[in-house]
Design a protein around this motif. Sequence first.
Motif, PDB file in Angstrom:
ATOM      1  N   ARG A   9       0.830  -1.202   0.000  1.00 36.61           N
ATOM      2  CA  ARG A   9       0.000   0.000   0.000  1.00 36.61           C
ATOM      3  C   ARG A   9       0.864   1.250   0.000  1.00 36.61           C
ATOM      4  O   ARG A   9       0.498   2.262  -0.599  1.00 36.61           O
ATOM      5  N   TYR A  33      -4.992  -3.171 -16.002  1.00 41.15           N
ATOM      6  CA  TYR A  33      -4.361  -1.898 -16.347  1.00 41.15           C
ATOM      7  C   TYR A  33      -3.532  -1.395 -15.170  1.00 41.15           C
ATOM      8  O   TYR A  33      -3.844  -1.663 -14.017  1.00 41.15           O
ATOM      9  N   TYR A  35      -2.229   2.420 -13.881  1.00 41.17           N
ATOM     10  CA  TYR A  35      -2.289   3.868 -14.024  1.00 41.17           C
ATOM     11  C   TYR A  35      -1.451   4.498 -12.921  1.00 41.17           C
ATOM     12  O   TYR A  35      -1.269   3.915 -11.850  1.00 41.17           O
ATOM     13  N   GLN A  37      -1.244   8.276 -10.756  1.00 40.80           N
ATOM     14  CA  GLN A  37      -1.896   9.552 -10.506  1.00 40.80           C
ATOM     15  C   GLN A  37      -0.905  10.511  -9.885  1.00 40.80           C
ATOM     16  O   GLN A  37      -0.259  10.192  -8.890  1.00 40.80           O
ATOM     17  N   LEU A  88       1.061   8.027  -6.989  1.00 38.68           N
ATOM     18  CA  LEU A  88       0.084   7.041  -6.527  1.00 38.68           C
ATOM     19  C   LEU A  88      -0.210   6.132  -7.718  1.00 38.68           C
ATOM     20  O   LEU A  88      -0.572   6.619  -8.791  1.00 38.68           O
ATOM     21  N   PHE A  90      -2.284   2.954  -9.474  1.00 40.71           N
ATOM     22  CA  PHE A  90      -3.518   2.189  -9.391  1.00 40.71           C
ATOM     23  C   PHE A  90      -3.528   1.067 -10.413  1.00 40.71           C
ATOM     24  O   PHE A  90      -3.162   1.261 -11.576  1.00 40.71           O
ATOM     25  N   PHE A 104     -11.115  -0.517  -9.666  1.00 36.64           N
ATOM     26  CA  PHE A 104      -9.770  -0.113  -9.263  1.00 36.64           C
ATOM     27  C   PHE A 104      -9.389  -0.716  -7.919  1.00 36.64           C
ATOM     28  O   PHE A 104     -10.244  -0.950  -7.061  1.00 36.64           O
ATOM     29  N   GLY A 105      -8.078  -0.934  -7.749  1.00 40.85           N
ATOM     30  CA  GLY A 105      -7.560  -1.246  -6.438  1.00 40.85           C
ATOM     31  C   GLY A 105      -7.453   0.017  -5.607  1.00 40.85           C
ATOM     32  O   GLY A 105      -7.756   1.124  -6.087  1.00 40.85           O
ATOM     33  N   SER A 106      -7.005  -0.128  -4.376  1.00 42.98           N
ATOM     34  CA  SER A 106      -6.920   1.017  -3.459  1.00 42.98           C
ATOM     35  C   SER A 106      -5.671   1.854  -3.654  1.00 42.98           C
ATOM     36  O   SER A 106      -5.529   2.907  -3.041  1.00 42.98           O
TER      37      SER A 106
ATOM     38  N   GLY B  43      -9.293   3.849  -4.251  1.00 51.31           N
ATOM     39  CA  GLY B  43      -9.270   3.890  -5.695  1.00 51.31           C
ATOM     40  C   GLY B  43     -10.538   4.520  -6.241  1.00 51.31           C
ATOM     41  O   GLY B  43     -11.558   4.580  -5.553  1.00 51.31           O
ATOM     42  N   PRO B  44     -10.509   5.006  -7.480  1.00 52.20           N
ATOM     43  CA  PRO B  44     -11.720   5.554  -8.104  1.00 52.20           C
ATOM     44  C   PRO B  44     -12.799   4.479  -8.213  1.00 52.20           C
ATOM     45  O   PRO B  44     -12.495   3.304  -8.401  1.00 52.20           O
TER      46      PRO B  44
END
Lengths: 113, 112
Positions: A9, A33, A35, A37, A88, A90, A104-106, B43-44
């Motif tokens: 995390r 995927y 990503y 941020q 960050l 994801f 999405f994951g956290s 997450g989103p």
Amino acid sequence: DADVTQTPRNRITKTGKRIMLECSQTKGHDRMYWYRQDPGLGLRLIYYSFDVKDINKGEISDGYSVSRQAQAKFSLSLESAIPNQTALYFCATSDSWVNYGYTFGSGTRLTVV
Amino acid sequence: DQQVKQNSPSLSVQEGRISILNCDYTNSMFDYFLWYKKYPAEGPTFLISISSIKDKNEDGRFTVFLNKSAKHLSLHIVPSQPGDSAVYFCAASRGGADGLTFGKGTHLIIQP
């Protein structure tokens, strides 16, 4: 358990080190995927995979590599971490046939010092 | 070149009023549009979507409008509630050929 699990995390690493971020999913989705941020930049696509044998570069793949070990697992590696990779990260999954909504994951907060 | 634009970094709305979040896009190949909501440290999460063959899609308090000629979409939240305070991302897809393209997000703040 979460549908999409990211580990770790949080991670602090040094410049030049190799680091791997892991993602596993229980959704049974084919597509996965990665990503990142950054503040004020939204989410940008690094890599994506439509099945185990399919890997594609996204918008910002330089400095990253990925491995799709199984349908449920998709890992992201930074071969030689640099400070501007602090972000960050994801992981997301989607079902190719139903809709385009991602799960999405956290997130993994990575700091490169 | 940014293909999905959210020009308002933040928006403050009173509880009970309507929240309108805007999004513009430049790529005419986009055929599916989505809104995601993101809370801190999470997450989103997918909120609502619209296909390019429609001009409106409604789901409870959330409605998305699409104006293809103007390459503009908007998300309306009525009435706004405190739990709606979050960052909202607009995203677009080209026939599912590759990953979603996201805007930079708008931070919605619902004031009591």
